[in-house]
Design a protein around this motif. Structure first.
Motif, PDB file in Angstrom:
ATOM      1  N   SER A  13     -41.241  -1.072   2.237  1.00  0.00           N
ATOM      2  CA  SER A  13     -41.917   0.222   2.220  1.00  0.00           C
ATOM      3  C   SER A  13     -40.995   1.303   2.756  1.00  0.00           C
ATOM      4  CB  SER A  13     -43.183   0.168   3.078  1.00  0.00           C
ATOM      5  OG  SER A  13     -43.760   1.449   3.195  1.00  0.00           O
ATOM      6  N   TYR A  14     -41.140   2.490   2.208  1.00  0.00           N
ATOM      7  CA  TYR A  14     -40.454   3.659   2.739  1.00  0.00           C
ATOM      8  C   TYR A  14     -41.251   4.272   3.884  1.00  0.00           C
ATOM      9  CZ  TYR A  14     -37.308   3.549  -1.240  1.00  0.00           C
ATOM     10  OH  TYR A  14     -36.365   3.169  -2.152  1.00  0.00           O
ATOM     11  N   ARG A  35     -35.743   1.014   8.385  1.00  0.00           N
ATOM     12  CA  ARG A  35     -35.181   2.082   7.562  1.00  0.00           C
ATOM     13  C   ARG A  35     -34.001   2.743   8.251  1.00  0.00           C
ATOM     14  NH1 ARG A  35     -39.592   6.214   5.602  1.00  0.00           N
ATOM     15  NH2 ARG A  35     -37.675   7.277   5.123  1.00  0.00           N
ATOM     16  N   GLY A  36     -32.915   2.887   7.515  1.00  0.00           N
ATOM     17  CA  GLY A  36     -31.742   3.574   8.033  1.00  0.00           C
ATOM     18  C   GLY A  36     -30.848   2.726   8.909  1.00  0.00           C
ATOM     19  N   SER A  37     -31.242   1.487   9.202  1.00  0.00           N
ATOM     20  CA  SER A  37     -30.465   0.690  10.139  1.00  0.00           C
ATOM     21  C   SER A  37     -29.131   0.221   9.576  1.00  0.00           C
ATOM     22  CB  SER A  37     -31.275  -0.533  10.583  1.00  0.00           C
ATOM     23  OG  SER A  37     -31.550  -1.372   9.481  1.00  0.00           O
ATOM     24  N   ARG A  38     -28.945   0.280   8.259  1.00  0.00           N
ATOM     25  CA  ARG A  38     -27.689  -0.160   7.660  1.00  0.00           C
ATOM     26  C   ARG A  38     -26.738   0.991   7.372  1.00  0.00           C
ATOM     27  NH1 ARG A  38     -29.299  -4.136   2.907  1.00  0.00           N
ATOM     28  NH2 ARG A  38     -27.068  -4.157   2.727  1.00  0.00           N
ATOM     29  N   ILE A  39     -27.122   2.193   7.720  1.00  0.00           N
ATOM     30  CA  ILE A  39     -26.301   3.358   7.430  1.00  0.00           C
ATOM     31  C   ILE A  39     -25.786   3.939   8.743  1.00  0.00           C
ATOM     32  CG2 ILE A  39     -26.273   5.659   6.388  1.00  0.00           C
ATOM     33  CD1 ILE A  39     -28.581   4.676   4.590  1.00  0.00           C
ATOM     34  N   VAL A  47     -33.495   4.010   4.347  1.00  0.00           N
ATOM     35  CA  VAL A  47     -33.509   3.318   3.067  1.00  0.00           C
ATOM     36  C   VAL A  47     -34.883   2.712   2.851  1.00  0.00           C
ATOM     37  CG1 VAL A  47     -32.434   1.517   1.672  1.00  0.00           C
ATOM     38  CG2 VAL A  47     -31.054   2.887   3.196  1.00  0.00           C
ATOM     39  N   VAL A  48     -35.198   1.647   3.587  1.00  0.00           N
ATOM     40  CA  VAL A  48     -36.486   0.985   3.407  1.00  0.00           C
ATOM     41  C   VAL A  48     -36.773   0.089   4.615  1.00  0.00           C
ATOM     42  CG1 VAL A  48     -35.575  -1.036   2.172  1.00  0.00           C
ATOM     43  CG2 VAL A  48     -37.880  -0.261   1.685  1.00  0.00           C
TER      44      VAL A  48
END
Length: 164
Positions: A13-14, A35-39, A47-48
């Motif tokens: 989910s977003y 969300r965002g943990s890989r960037i 992201v998701v």
């Protein structure tokens, strides 16, 4: 040729976090993605969120790995289906539910699926797999899709041959 493989069922989910999904389902995930943990960076672009039940046990066929994941999920199938519908409504690009099969083929050390003629009796058969009616029924009931990722990591031996 060795194969390394694993299977997971995920809800994504977003909007809804994995923590919220856990609260709704009453089932702790094996893995989560925030969300965002890989960037990297000061302000990550989300992201998701992902909630996952995973089987990474080596030596099991895909069928056996799927069976282990679904055994854990089956008692929660109706709650998973309701949550998947809610997550799909949040993001109509969905679907939010997926059964993922990931397989890496390479020539490094690891379990092998030998030809019948030289396979020891205990050698696991890892290359062929199928989905039974129970698995298909679960996917249908929960609105999940099946995604299979296969990666060939064998080196290109053609590059090793001398030029003529």
């Amino acid at each position: 040729m060795p194969v390394d493989q694993y299977v997971y069922f995920a809800l994504s989910s977003y909007v809804t976090s994995a923590v919220e999904m856990t609260a709704v389902l009453g089932l702790e995930p094996d893995e989560t993605v925030v969300r965002g943990s890989r960037i990297p960076g000061p302000k990550p672009i989300p992201v998701v969120h992902r909630w996952k039940i995973v089987c990474r046990e080596p030596g099991l066929s895909v069928d056996e790995q799927i069976a282990r994941v679904l055994k854990r999920l089956a008692p929660h199938a109706e709650a998973i289906a309701a949550l998947a519908r809610r997550l799909d409504a949040e993001d109509p690009q969905g679907p939010s539910a997926v059964l993922e099969v990931v397989r890496y083929f390479n020539d490094g050390p690891g379990p092998k699926d030998h030809p019948l003629s030289d396979a020891p009796a205990e050698a696991p058969k890892l290359f062929g797999w199928h989905l039974g009616r129970d698995v298909l029924g679960f996917l249908h009931r929960t609105g999940a899709v099946l995604d299979v990722d296969e990666y060939d990591l064998t080196p290109d031996h053609a590059d090793d041959e001398p030029a003529s």
